[in-house]
Design a protein around this motif. Structure first.
Motif, mmCIF file in Angstrom:
data_model
loop_
_atom_site.group_PDB
_atom_site.id
_atom_site.type_symbol
_atom_site.label_atom_id
_atom_site.label_comp_id
_atom_site.label_asym_id
_atom_site.label_seq_id
_atom_site.Cartn_x
_atom_site.Cartn_y
_atom_site.Cartn_z
ATOM 1 N N VAL A 68 32.831 33.611 -43.970
ATOM 2 C CA VAL A 68 31.466 33.269 -44.370
ATOM 3 C C VAL A 68 31.088 33.966 -45.665
ATOM 4 N N THR A 69 31.539 35.221 -45.829
ATOM 5 C CA THR A 69 31.150 35.988 -47.006
ATOM 6 C C THR A 69 31.797 35.475 -48.278
ATOM 7 N N ARG A 70 32.800 34.596 -48.165
ATOM 8 C CA ARG A 70 33.473 34.095 -49.362
ATOM 9 C C ARG A 70 33.252 32.601 -49.589
ATOM 10 N N MET A 71 32.435 31.968 -48.767
ATOM 11 C CA MET A 71 32.161 30.546 -48.940
ATOM 12 C C MET A 71 31.134 30.357 -50.054
ATOM 13 N N ILE A 72 31.431 29.458 -50.998
ATOM 14 C CA ILE A 72 30.542 29.214 -52.126
ATOM 15 C C ILE A 72 29.641 28.029 -51.793
ATOM 16 N N ASN A 73 28.347 28.298 -51.696
ATOM 17 C CA ASN A 73 27.390 27.271 -51.337
ATOM 18 C C ASN A 73 26.048 27.681 -51.933
ATOM 19 N N TYR A 74 25.488 26.844 -52.793
ATOM 20 C CA TYR A 74 24.281 27.222 -53.516
ATOM 21 C C TYR A 74 23.121 27.527 -52.570
ATOM 22 N N GLU A 75 22.872 26.642 -51.607
ATOM 23 C CA GLU A 75 21.750 26.848 -50.699
ATOM 24 C C GLU A 75 21.919 28.136 -49.896
ATOM 25 N N ARG A 76 23.148 28.397 -49.457
ATOM 26 C CA ARG A 76 23.401 29.614 -48.693
ATOM 27 C C ARG A 76 23.226 30.853 -49.573
ATOM 28 N N THR A 77 23.652 30.756 -50.832
ATOM 29 C CA THR A 77 23.489 31.885 -51.754
ATOM 30 C C THR A 77 22.018 32.207 -51.956
ATOM 31 N N VAL A 78 21.197 31.175 -52.117
ATOM 32 C CA VAL A 78 19.757 31.381 -52.270
ATOM 33 C C VAL A 78 19.178 32.036 -51.026
ATOM 34 N N LYS A 79 19.608 31.561 -49.855
ATOM 35 C CA LYS A 79 19.124 32.148 -48.599
ATOM 36 C C LYS A 79 19.500 33.630 -48.509
ATOM 37 N N LYS A 80 20.732 33.958 -48.906
ATOM 38 C CA LYS A 80 21.179 35.357 -48.854
ATOM 39 C C LYS A 80 20.305 36.243 -49.725
ATOM 40 N N VAL A 81 19.950 35.731 -50.915
ATOM 41 C CA VAL A 81 19.106 36.513 -51.825
ATOM 42 C C VAL A 81 17.757 36.808 -51.179
ATOM 43 N N PHE A 82 17.140 35.793 -50.617
ATOM 44 C CA PHE A 82 15.836 36.000 -49.999
ATOM 45 C C PHE A 82 15.938 36.868 -48.751
ATOM 46 N N ASP A 83 17.052 36.752 -48.013
ATOM 47 C CA ASP A 83 17.227 37.583 -46.821
ATOM 48 C C ASP A 83 17.395 39.057 -47.178
ATOM 49 N N THR A 84 18.102 39.347 -48.277
ATOM 50 C CA THR A 84 18.235 40.754 -48.678
ATOM 51 C C THR A 84 16.871 41.344 -49.030
ATOM 52 N N LEU A 85 16.019 40.553 -49.636
ATOM 53 C CA LEU A 85 14.668 41.027 -49.952
ATOM 54 C C LEU A 85 13.848 41.240 -48.680
#
Length: 263
Positions: free
Chosen positions: A214-231
């Protein structure tokens, strides 16, 4: 001998789950409860797991549910665990054959958190690196965090620690529901709750660089979600550490650690 609950979230892990389970179930002279939670797999993971249930029914708890993410899956594992200690293992990774035996002396001392080392490997089990960090004898969780936060790149990796289960139950600690980077958000806060903590040189965890992680899958929507989740995790940390009986210096270190991790 202390009882160990091993929590393994499973999602489409047919290629790796047998190796993972073998590494746990073949630990020598250990009192183990293996909790397998199938998070809506669509491959042969369940079929493989059922072959192990036939052989190790008394030591495996198997739960199948609809897919709702690894944070929720790990929370369910914590609810079902009955061991003195909790260890998290990802289904595409595995542990050293002597890990529990090597941890036993620390568990007999009732250390709240025991840290061990992770080896980085390819899918073919070829070693490509190792995570280093400071080694030290028993200190408080607050002292441990201050020692680790600027010197250890795996502070927030939940699978390099053995935790007393009561750290989660007594403090009502859970992973943030439906959030990515759930270990980043929670593990530093768990460390700070520990009364006793040791960082060992035990070679314990084999972190496999699988292609479909999961940590290496490239997916724009998931990347955006990760950014907001870290915040979201950062905001939660700011709120939570105000309840902790820790020094102002440690609070600043926690904020710096989270900020650096986000950057």
């Amino acid at each position: 001998m202390k009882k160990i609950s091993v929590i393994i979230p499973v999602y489409n892990a047919e290629k790796y789950i047998a190796r993972c389970l073998d590494s746990i179930l073949m630990q020598a002279d250990s009192n183990i409860e293996t909790i397998l939670i199938n998070d809506g797999s669509t491959d042969r993971s369940e079929e493989i797991i059922k072959t192990y249930l036939g052989r190790y029914k008394s030591s495996i708890k198997y739960i199948k549910k609809e897919n709702d993410g690894v944070a929720n899956t790990r929370n369910l594992g914590l609810e079902k665990a009955t061991g003195d200690y909790i260890i998290f293992v990802d289904s595409d990774d595995y542990i050293d054959k002597n890990l529990f035996k090597n941890l036993e002396p620390y568990m007999e001392q009732n250390i709240d958190i025991i840290k061990y080392k992770a080896i980085i490997e390819t899918e073919e089990e070829e070693k490509i690196g190792q995570y280093e960090g400071p080694i030290f004898d028993t200190v408080s969780g607050e002292e441990a965090f201050s020692k680790l936060c600027f010197e250890d790149e795996m502070v927030d990796a939940l699978w390099v620690y053995a935790y007393k289960r009561e750290l989660f139950t007594k403090n009502k600690i859970k992973f943030m529901k439906d959030a990515d980077h759930e270990d980043f958000g929670l593990i530093p806060l768990v460390i700070l709750k520990a009364k006793t903590f040791v960082s060992t040189n035990i070679q314990g965890y084999h972190y496999v660089q699988s292609k479909n992680s999961v940590t290496r899958m490239i997916n724009y929507e998931r990347t955006v979600k990760k950014v907001f989740d870290t915040l979201k995790h950062y905001d939660n940390m700011i709120k939570e550490i105000e309840k902790y009986q820790i020094s102002s210096k440690t609070k600043e270190n926690v904020k710096i650690f989270y900020t650096n991790s986000i950057l």
